[in-house]
Structures are given as structure tokens and as C-alpha cells.
Design a protein around this motif. Structure first.
Motif, PDB file in Angstrom:
ATOM      1  N   GLY A 194       0.817  -1.210   0.000  1.00 57.40           N
ATOM      2  CA  GLY A 194       0.000   0.000   0.000  1.00 57.40           C
ATOM      3  C   GLY A 194       0.849   1.258   0.000  1.00 57.40           C
ATOM      4  N   ILE A 195       1.969   1.218   0.731  1.00 57.77           N
ATOM      5  CA  ILE A 195       2.875   2.371   0.768  1.00 57.77           C
ATOM      6  C   ILE A 195       3.553   2.548  -0.586  1.00 57.77           C
ATOM      7  CG2 ILE A 195       5.001   3.273   1.792  1.00 57.77           C
ATOM      8  CD1 ILE A 195       4.165   1.871   4.404  1.00 57.77           C
ATOM      9  N   ALA A 196       4.017   1.435  -1.168  1.00 58.02           N
ATOM     10  CA  ALA A 196       4.716   1.500  -2.453  1.00 58.02           C
ATOM     11  C   ALA A 196       3.809   2.018  -3.566  1.00 58.02           C
ATOM     12  CB  ALA A 196       5.262   0.121  -2.816  1.00 58.02           C
ATOM     13  N   SER A 197       2.514   1.656  -3.503  1.00 52.24           N
ATOM     14  CA  SER A 197       1.581   2.064  -4.553  1.00 52.24           C
ATOM     15  C   SER A 197       1.007   3.458  -4.324  1.00 52.24           C
ATOM     16  CB  SER A 197       0.430   1.059  -4.635  1.00 52.24           C
ATOM     17  OG  SER A 197      -0.382   1.127  -3.464  1.00 52.24           O
ATOM     18  N   GLY A 198       1.286   4.028  -3.153  1.00 55.69           N
ATOM     19  CA  GLY A 198       0.731   5.344  -2.849  1.00 55.69           C
ATOM     20  C   GLY A 198      -0.610   5.271  -2.159  1.00 55.69           C
ATOM     21  N   GLY A 199      -1.092   4.053  -1.914  1.00 57.93           N
ATOM     22  CA  GLY A 199      -2.369   3.903  -1.222  1.00 57.93           C
ATOM     23  C   GLY A 199      -2.290   4.393   0.212  1.00 57.93           C
ATOM     24  N   PHE A 200      -1.151   4.143   0.854  1.00 57.51           N
ATOM     25  CA  PHE A 200      -0.875   4.686   2.182  1.00 57.51           C
ATOM     26  C   PHE A 200       0.207   5.741   2.006  1.00 57.51           C
ATOM     27  CE2 PHE A 200      -2.007   0.209   3.620  1.00 57.51           C
ATOM     28  CZ  PHE A 200      -3.270   0.565   4.079  1.00 57.51           C
ATOM     29  N   ARG A 201      -0.080   6.963   2.379  1.00 50.87           N
ATOM     30  CA  ARG A 201       0.855   8.065   2.164  1.00 50.87           C
ATOM     31  C   ARG A 201       1.663   8.357   3.431  1.00 50.87           C
ATOM     32  NH1 ARG A 201      -3.981   9.113  -0.175  1.00 50.87           N
ATOM     33  NH2 ARG A 201      -3.997   9.416  -2.437  1.00 50.87           N
ATOM     34  N   PRO A 202       2.857   8.957   3.276  1.00 53.18           N
ATOM     35  CA  PRO A 202       3.668   9.316   4.447  1.00 53.18           C
ATOM     36  C   PRO A 202       2.869  10.150   5.442  1.00 53.18           C
ATOM     37  CG  PRO A 202       4.953   9.583   2.455  1.00 53.18           C
ATOM     38  CD  PRO A 202       3.545   9.297   2.012  1.00 53.18           C
ATOM     39  N   GLY A 203       2.922   9.756   6.706  1.00 56.37           N
ATOM     40  CA  GLY A 203       2.198  10.473   7.745  1.00 56.37           C
ATOM     41  C   GLY A 203       0.761  10.038   7.918  1.00 56.37           C
ATOM     42  N   GLU A 204       0.263   9.175   7.030  1.00 59.74           N
ATOM     43  CA  GLU A 204      -1.131   8.742   7.105  1.00 59.74           C
ATOM     44  C   GLU A 204      -1.314   7.665   8.167  1.00 59.74           C
ATOM     45  OE1 GLU A 204      -4.536   6.594   4.272  1.00 59.74           O
ATOM     46  OE2 GLU A 204      -2.752   7.502   3.377  1.00 59.74           O
ATOM     47  N   ARG A 205      -2.429   7.743   8.863  1.00 61.70           N
ATOM     48  CA  ARG A 205      -2.736   6.738   9.879  1.00 61.70           C
ATOM     49  C   ARG A 205      -3.226   5.459   9.209  1.00 61.70           C
ATOM     50  NH1 ARG A 205      -7.056   7.424  14.900  1.00 61.70           N
ATOM     51  NH2 ARG A 205      -6.821   5.304  15.728  1.00 61.70           N
ATOM     52  N   LEU A 206      -2.698   4.327   9.656  1.00 66.24           N
ATOM     53  CA  LEU A 206      -3.099   3.036   9.113  1.00 66.24           C
ATOM     54  C   LEU A 206      -4.372   2.545   9.802  1.00 66.24           C
ATOM     55  CD1 LEU A 206       0.357   1.205   8.977  1.00 66.24           C
ATOM     56  CD2 LEU A 206      -0.875   2.276   7.085  1.00 66.24           C
ATOM     57  N   PRO A 207      -5.044   1.551   9.221  1.00 64.58           N
ATOM     58  CA  PRO A 207      -6.193   0.952   9.905  1.00 64.58           C
ATOM     59  C   PRO A 207      -5.779   0.467  11.293  1.00 64.58           C
ATOM     60  CG  PRO A 207      -6.097   0.202   7.635  1.00 64.58           C
ATOM     61  CD  PRO A 207      -4.825   0.949   7.882  1.00 64.58           C
ATOM     62  N   SER A 208      -6.719   0.462  12.214  1.00 67.55           N
ATOM     63  CA  SER A 208      -6.414   0.051  13.586  1.00 67.55           C
ATOM     64  C   SER A 208      -6.072  -1.435  13.651  1.00 67.55           C
ATOM     65  CB  SER A 208      -7.609   0.332  14.492  1.00 67.55           C
ATOM     66  OG  SER A 208      -8.687  -0.539  14.165  1.00 67.55           O
ATOM     67  N   GLU A 209      -5.501  -1.839  14.778  1.00 68.72           N
ATOM     68  CA  GLU A 209      -5.173  -3.250  14.974  1.00 68.72           C
ATOM     69  C   GLU A 209      -6.429  -4.115  14.870  1.00 68.72           C
ATOM     70  OE1 GLU A 209      -3.277  -3.394  18.742  1.00 68.72           O
ATOM     71  OE2 GLU A 209      -1.551  -2.192  18.116  1.00 68.72           O
ATOM     72  N   THR A 210      -7.526  -3.619  15.433  1.00 70.74           N
ATOM     73  CA  THR A 210      -8.789  -4.367  15.379  1.00 70.74           C
ATOM     74  C   THR A 210      -9.273  -4.518  13.943  1.00 70.74           C
ATOM     75  OG1 THR A 210      -9.415  -3.552  17.577  1.00 70.74           O
ATOM     76  CG2 THR A 210     -11.177  -4.424  16.189  1.00 70.74           C
ATOM     77  N   GLN A 211      -9.157  -3.441  13.158  1.00 68.35           N
ATOM     78  CA  GLN A 211      -9.589  -3.492  11.759  1.00 68.35           C
ATOM     79  C   GLN A 211      -8.726  -4.459  10.949  1.00 68.35           C
ATOM     80  OE1 GLN A 211      -9.252   0.772  11.124  1.00 68.35           O
ATOM     81  NE2 GLN A 211     -11.478   0.978  10.912  1.00 68.35           N
ATOM     82  N   LEU A 212      -7.417  -4.409  11.162  1.00 65.84           N
ATOM     83  CA  LEU A 212      -6.531  -5.316  10.432  1.00 65.84           C
ATOM     84  C   LEU A 212      -6.773  -6.765  10.842  1.00 65.84           C
ATOM     85  CD1 LEU A 212      -3.200  -3.268  10.484  1.00 65.84           C
ATOM     86  CD2 LEU A 212      -4.560  -3.856   8.466  1.00 65.84           C
TER      87      LEU A 212
END
Length: 253
Positions: free
Chosen positions: A33-51
Motif C-alpha cells: 500500500g505504501i509503495a503504490s501510494g495507497g498509504f501516504r507518508p504520515g497517514e494513519r493506518l487501519p487500527s489493529e482491530t480493523q486489520l
């Protein structure tokens, strides 16, 4: 994160090899997701519960997956807030420890692993050459380990951890990671690493473990890691094998 991107990265995770451990699939999902730009620098990831729900696993498995990404500098964890994509360049091999003003950039030039020799309360560490614990320090934990590069001993580390910190550290962490990285992964509010470098003759134990002659002149580092309240989080003495180089870097706050 855009909905379309989330569908693509999630689909990739679901299509992953069924024989791949779930924690590795979670890591691949986030890295992808980071490599594709889906997750951007500084962006919050889904929570542990969501993952955990997304991958059909437990929160402990998610935490295990995220721990490695923290060590690699891919993500950062903020107490009470969540996990975020790192805004700095991820570490590869030897690099500075996240959150420290000044830190060692690594023990050597190659990949380092550790042989754990001792991990127990300081009160029982006398045979390892530790000084008697002062009042209030008997419950502190002592670590003795040898750093190995390509299977060869390159450094002997004797580390003292306050009880509250040592109880959260596992033998697996001590066999794989540098001390600053371990403390950073515990979400401790680290502030600085202070220390000195000196030359000394190797003790008999250091010489034996580093496979050198007794009294050989070696490089010795004494350092301590403090948190933002200037409380001690770790204190260590590191004996380095002759001919070994240290690399230091400055990490932004």
C-alpha cells in the motif's frame, strides 16, 4: 486512502499464498500500500482491530506484524493514537534509531544478530561481572549478549534495564534488534542517547567471547538512553572487537 486503492490492496492480500504466515501477509499488504501510494507518508493506518478483522486473525498477530515494520522504520506507533506511515526514509541495515536525537547508526556494515547469554534480574548477575546493585536497583534486569556479523563475534554488550522496561522486553527482541530500536518499539518517549568512547584492555570474559587474546586493546562504548523526562531507560557497556568500525548518524526530532 481512496476506496478503489483499498479494494486493490485488500484483494491482493486475500489472494496471497495460503502458506504464507498471516503476519507476513499483513506486512506485505502495508508495504504494498505504501509503495503504490495507497498509504501516504504520515497517514494513519487501519487500527489493529480493523486489520485483525480484515485478515481473520488476532490482534496479537497484527501487533507482531507491525513490530517488524516499526523496527524497519516503515511505520511509527504513537501511544494512544495509532500506527502511521513513516515520513522518513525506511531503515535498511544500519541506520539511526527512530526518535533519538543522536544514535548509533549500527554496529557494522552487514546484518547483525545477537547470541543472548544472560537475561535476568541484576541481583543474580554477579558471576557475569556486574557491579553489586545499588539500593532500589536489585529488580533491574541485566542483559549480556554477543553481536554477530556473518556468524562472527563483533561486540559484547552488557545492558542494564530498569525493571519497568525490562519486563516488557522479550528474549526474541534481544536476539534480533539493537537496544535503541527495542525501546522505540515499546513506544517509550525516548529523548537522547548519551555516551563516551574509550580504549581499554579486554577483560578475560570479553576476550573469550570476542575470540581475541586477553588484554587486547579494544574500543569500548559506555552509553545510556534517557526519555523526555530524563529518566534512565537503558545503560550499557559495549566491547568491540579490534578493527571494527562504528557509524553514527543524526536523526531529526
Amino acid at each position: 486512502m481512496a476506496a478503489g486503492t483499498e479494494e486493490r490492496t485488500t484483494g491482493g492480500a486475500e489472494a496471497a499464498d495460503a502458506h504464507t504466515p498471516i503476519y507476513a501477509r499483513i506486512q506485505a499488504h502495508i508495504r504494498g500500500g505504501i509503495a503504490s501510494g495507497g498509504f501516504r507518508p504520515g497517514e494513519r493506518l487501519p487500527s489493529e482491530t480493523q486489520l485483525a478483522a480484515q485478515f481473520g486473525t488476532t490482534r496479537s498477530t497484527v501487533v507482531h506484524a507491525l513490530q517488524k515494520l516499526v523496527f524497519d522504520g516503515v511505520v511509527v506507533r504513537r501511544a494512544g493514537s495509532g500506527t502511521y506511515v513513516s515520513e522518513a526514509t525506511p531503515r535498511t541495515g544500519a541506520a539511526s534509531a527512530s526518535g533519538l536525537l543522536a544514535s548509533e547508526a549500527g554496529i557494522g556494515l552487514g546484518a547483525v544478530e545477537y547470541r543472548l547469554l544472560f537475561f535476568a534480574p541484576l541481583a543474580g548477575a554477579g558471576r557475569h561481572g556486574a557491579s553489586p546493585p545499588a539500593e532500589g536497583e536489585a529488580d533491574d534486569l541485566m542483559v549480556e549478549r554477543v553481536a554477530l556479523e556473518s556468524g562472527q563475534p563483533v561486540a559484547l554488550e552488557v545492558i542494564r534495564l530498569p525493571c519497568a522496561v525490562g519486563q516488557r522486553v522479550t528474549p526474541a527482541m534481544l536476539r534480533q534488534h539493537r537496544t535503541p530500536d527495542i525501546l522505540a518499539a515499546l513506544d517509550l518517549p525516548l529523548q537522547c542517547l548519551e555516551g563516551t568512547i574509550r580504549c581499554a584492555n579486554a577483560t578475560r570474559r570479553a576476550a573469550k567471547l570476542l575470540q581475541i587474546a586477553p588484554s587486547t586493546p579494544v574500543l569500548v562504548r559506555d552509553y545510556q538512553i534517557l526519555d523526555r523526562a530524563e529518566r534512565l531507560q537503558a545503560r550499557a557497556v559495549v566491547w568491540h572487537r579490534p578493527g571494527f568500525r562504528l557509524h553514527y548518524g543524526i536523526a531529526g526530532r
